[in-house]
Design a protein around this motif. Structure first.
Motif, mmCIF file in Angstrom:
data_model
loop_
_atom_site.group_PDB
_atom_site.id
_atom_site.type_symbol
_atom_site.label_atom_id
_atom_site.label_comp_id
_atom_site.label_asym_id
_atom_site.label_seq_id
_atom_site.Cartn_x
_atom_site.Cartn_y
_atom_site.Cartn_z
ATOM 1 N N SER A 80 59.024 0.217 -84.944
ATOM 2 C CA SER A 80 57.637 0.406 -85.381
ATOM 3 C C SER A 80 56.994 1.601 -84.683
ATOM 4 C CB SER A 80 56.826 -0.862 -85.085
ATOM 5 O OG SER A 80 57.345 -1.983 -85.777
ATOM 6 N N THR A 81 57.222 1.727 -83.394
ATOM 7 C CA THR A 81 56.585 2.796 -82.628
ATOM 8 C C THR A 81 57.073 4.174 -83.064
ATOM 9 O OG1 THR A 81 56.426 1.286 -80.736
ATOM 10 C CG2 THR A 81 56.100 3.620 -80.296
ATOM 11 N N THR A 82 58.360 4.278 -83.387
ATOM 12 C CA THR A 82 58.899 5.584 -83.753
ATOM 13 C C THR A 82 58.384 6.067 -85.112
ATOM 14 O OG1 THR A 82 60.902 4.490 -84.598
ATOM 15 C CG2 THR A 82 60.983 5.378 -82.360
ATOM 16 N N ILE A 83 57.845 5.177 -85.932
ATOM 17 C CA ILE A 83 57.213 5.635 -87.175
ATOM 18 C C ILE A 83 56.052 6.573 -86.845
ATOM 19 C CG2 ILE A 83 55.845 4.892 -89.168
ATOM 20 C CD1 ILE A 83 57.579 2.491 -89.428
ATOM 21 N N GLY A 84 55.319 6.255 -85.799
ATOM 22 C CA GLY A 84 54.240 7.136 -85.360
ATOM 23 C C GLY A 84 54.749 8.519 -84.982
ATOM 24 N N THR A 85 55.964 8.595 -84.444
ATOM 25 C CA THR A 85 56.546 9.893 -84.102
ATOM 26 C C THR A 85 56.807 10.712 -85.355
ATOM 27 O OG1 THR A 85 57.609 8.871 -82.186
ATOM 28 C CG2 THR A 85 58.448 11.011 -82.903
ATOM 29 N N ALA A 86 57.359 10.073 -86.399
ATOM 30 C CA ALA A 86 57.600 10.785 -87.661
ATOM 31 C C ALA A 86 56.294 11.331 -88.229
ATOM 32 C CB ALA A 86 58.275 9.849 -88.661
ATOM 33 N N VAL A 87 55.241 10.530 -88.167
ATOM 34 C CA VAL A 87 53.934 10.969 -88.677
ATOM 35 C C VAL A 87 53.398 12.130 -87.838
ATOM 36 C CG1 VAL A 87 51.535 10.258 -89.030
ATOM 37 C CG2 VAL A 87 53.397 8.716 -89.667
ATOM 38 N N SER A 88 53.512 12.032 -86.527
ATOM 39 C CA SER A 88 53.010 13.082 -85.642
ATOM 40 C C SER A 88 53.736 14.408 -85.860
ATOM 41 C CB SER A 88 53.156 12.635 -84.186
ATOM 42 O OG SER A 88 52.706 13.625 -83.294
ATOM 43 N N VAL A 89 55.064 14.344 -85.995
ATOM 44 C CA VAL A 89 55.841 15.563 -86.241
ATOM 45 C C VAL A 89 55.460 16.181 -87.579
ATOM 46 C CG1 VAL A 89 58.168 16.447 -86.678
ATOM 47 C CG2 VAL A 89 57.763 14.874 -84.780
ATOM 48 N N SER A 90 55.316 15.340 -88.611
ATOM 49 C CA SER A 90 54.935 15.844 -89.929
ATOM 50 C C SER A 90 53.557 16.498 -89.887
ATOM 51 C CB SER A 90 54.952 14.713 -90.954
ATOM 52 O OG SER A 90 54.605 15.175 -92.235
ATOM 53 N N ASN A 91 52.640 15.901 -89.151
ATOM 54 C CA ASN A 91 51.305 16.505 -89.005
ATOM 55 C C ASN A 91 51.380 17.875 -88.342
ATOM 56 O OD1 ASN A 91 49.599 14.612 -90.220
ATOM 57 N ND2 ASN A 91 49.471 13.366 -88.375
ATOM 58 N N ASP A 92 52.178 17.988 -87.297
ATOM 59 C CA ASP A 92 52.328 19.275 -86.621
ATOM 60 C C ASP A 92 52.874 20.332 -87.571
ATOM 61 O OD1 ASP A 92 51.320 18.371 -84.276
ATOM 62 O OD2 ASP A 92 53.224 18.304 -83.188
ATOM 63 N N MET A 93 53.832 19.940 -88.404
ATOM 64 C CA MET A 93 54.439 20.900 -89.324
ATOM 65 C C MET A 93 53.470 21.317 -90.427
ATOM 66 S SD MET A 93 57.453 21.545 -88.167
ATOM 67 C CE MET A 93 58.244 22.359 -89.554
ATOM 68 N N SER A 94 52.709 20.366 -90.940
ATOM 69 C CA SER A 94 51.847 20.659 -92.089
ATOM 70 C C SER A 94 50.519 21.308 -91.684
ATOM 71 C CB SER A 94 51.569 19.373 -92.877
ATOM 72 O OG SER A 94 50.919 18.408 -92.069
ATOM 73 N N GLU A 95 50.084 21.106 -90.447
ATOM 74 C CA GLU A 95 48.791 21.645 -90.023
ATOM 75 C C GLU A 95 48.880 23.042 -89.416
ATOM 76 O OE1 GLU A 95 47.156 18.725 -87.441
ATOM 77 O OE2 GLU A 95 46.725 17.291 -89.065
ATOM 78 N N GLY A 96 50.093 23.561 -89.258
ATOM 79 C CA GLY A 96 50.250 24.933 -88.814
ATOM 80 C C GLY A 96 50.405 25.144 -87.326
ATOM 81 N N ILE A 97 50.314 24.078 -86.520
ATOM 82 C CA ILE A 97 50.415 24.264 -85.078
ATOM 83 C C ILE A 97 51.814 24.715 -84.676
ATOM 84 C CG2 ILE A 97 51.012 21.853 -84.649
ATOM 85 C CD1 ILE A 97 48.869 24.160 -82.419
ATOM 86 N N ILE A 98 52.841 24.262 -85.432
ATOM 87 C CA ILE A 98 54.203 24.685 -85.119
ATOM 88 C C ILE A 98 54.361 26.185 -85.360
ATOM 89 C CG2 ILE A 98 56.633 24.417 -85.711
ATOM 90 C CD1 ILE A 98 55.486 22.073 -84.204
ATOM 91 N N ALA A 99 53.750 26.676 -86.449
ATOM 92 C CA ALA A 99 53.811 28.113 -86.718
ATOM 93 C C ALA A 99 53.180 28.911 -85.576
ATOM 94 C CB ALA A 99 53.110 28.419 -88.037
ATOM 95 N N ARG A 100 52.119 28.374 -85.002
ATOM 96 C CA ARG A 100 51.484 29.047 -83.861
ATOM 97 C C ARG A 100 52.402 29.017 -82.640
ATOM 98 N NH1 ARG A 100 46.461 30.672 -82.252
ATOM 99 N NH2 ARG A 100 45.955 30.467 -80.038
ATOM 100 N N PHE A 101 53.055 27.865 -82.409
ATOM 101 C CA PHE A 101 53.974 27.773 -81.279
ATOM 102 C C PHE A 101 55.117 28.781 -81.411
ATOM 103 C CE2 PHE A 101 52.756 23.078 -80.549
ATOM 104 C CZ PHE A 101 51.784 23.457 -79.637
#
Length: 263
Positions: A80-101
């Motif tokens: 259950s907890t790792t589902i939150g990780t999938a959501v967090s990673v997807s948010n980082d990818m879609s919101e552009g923060i990864i591109a900035r990194f």
């Protein structure tokens, strides 16, 4: 500063970032924790007598079923907890923060390492919380030695690491947070198809291979053996093999997808 020192420094920075996000937005983790806690209360107090009769030769015994149930729910908590990780990673990818990194002079894999280490720490904390609820309901592990407790903790950490890497890969291939949550649902559904709630021997013959030859069942049986003094047999090696295999698979999948720079 050596490349190793830079990698450790940048990974620690990314870990701190993810832990701060988890602290500021705890609703996702709390919502995912409610599933195993509600199942624990449901199966102990609503189905406990009926389910325990099959374990104790027809004599209802909620405490016996609670002891049987807890190891499976601890591993379900990790899923259950790792589902939150999938959501967090997807948010980082879609919101552009990864591109900035990517434009910054940082150790590139540290972005994923921060997510993974943060998720493992959250999983361990979640397991402790669910375990505390189980103890409050009457769960006891009086026969386990200190070495067996350490082995049980090691198994939980390894299982969390394996599922976290798989969840990171799911987050990277998902176009948005909703899709990531849906893609990671097997991490919750698989425990329902394992020996978490009922012995494999009591299942229909056609369904037993599904329950037996999946990662959760050998891990659950190993954890039961360590905490409750039962036989572990080959389950320990199977659980370790699943942990190593899923970790390697998730790591290769996640890093390859991350390096593709699809967004």
């Amino acid at each position: 500063m050596s490349s190793l020192s830079l990698a450790v420094r940048d990974s620690a920075t990314m870990l701190r970032r993810n832990l701060l996000h988890a602290r500021r937005y705890p609703s996702l983790t709390l919502n995912l924790l409610l599933t195993p806690i509600m199942l624990l209360l449901l199966f102990v107090y609503i189905f406990g007598d009926a389910m325990s009769a099959g374990l104790t030769g027809g004599v209802p015994d909620r405490s016996a079923y609670l002891a049987y149930l807890v190891p499976g729910l601890l591993l379900m908590t990790i899923g259950s907890t790792t589902i939150g990780t999938a959501v967090s990673v997807s948010n980082d990818m879609s919101e552009g923060i990864i591109a900035r990194f990517r434009t910054m002079a940082i150790h590139r894999p540290s972005v994923l390492v921060g997510h993974v280490v943060g998720s493992v720490l959250q999983s361990v904390a979640s397991v402790v919380l669910v375990g505390a609820v189980a103890v409050a309901l009457g769960f006891r592990s009086v026969d386990a030695t200190a070495l067996e407790w350490l082995a049980a903790l090691g198994l939980l950490v390894l299982f969390s690491l394996a599922l976290t890497w798989i969840a990171v890969g799911m987050g990277l291939v998902s176009p948005n947070a909703e899709a990531a949550s849906n893609n990671a649902m097997p991490l919750i559904l698989l425990p329902l198809l394992s020996s978490a709630f009922t012995p494999v021997d009591s299942m229909p013959g056609w369904f037993r291979p599904i329950a037996e030859y999946q990662p959760f069942t050998p891990a659950i049986e190993t954890l039961r053996g360590l905490l409750l003094g039962g036989e572990i047999g080959a389950n320990g090696w199977l659980a370790a093999g699943w942990c190593v295999g899923l970790t390697v698979l998730g790591y290769v999948w996640a890093t390859a997808r991350f390096n593709q720079d699809p967004r």
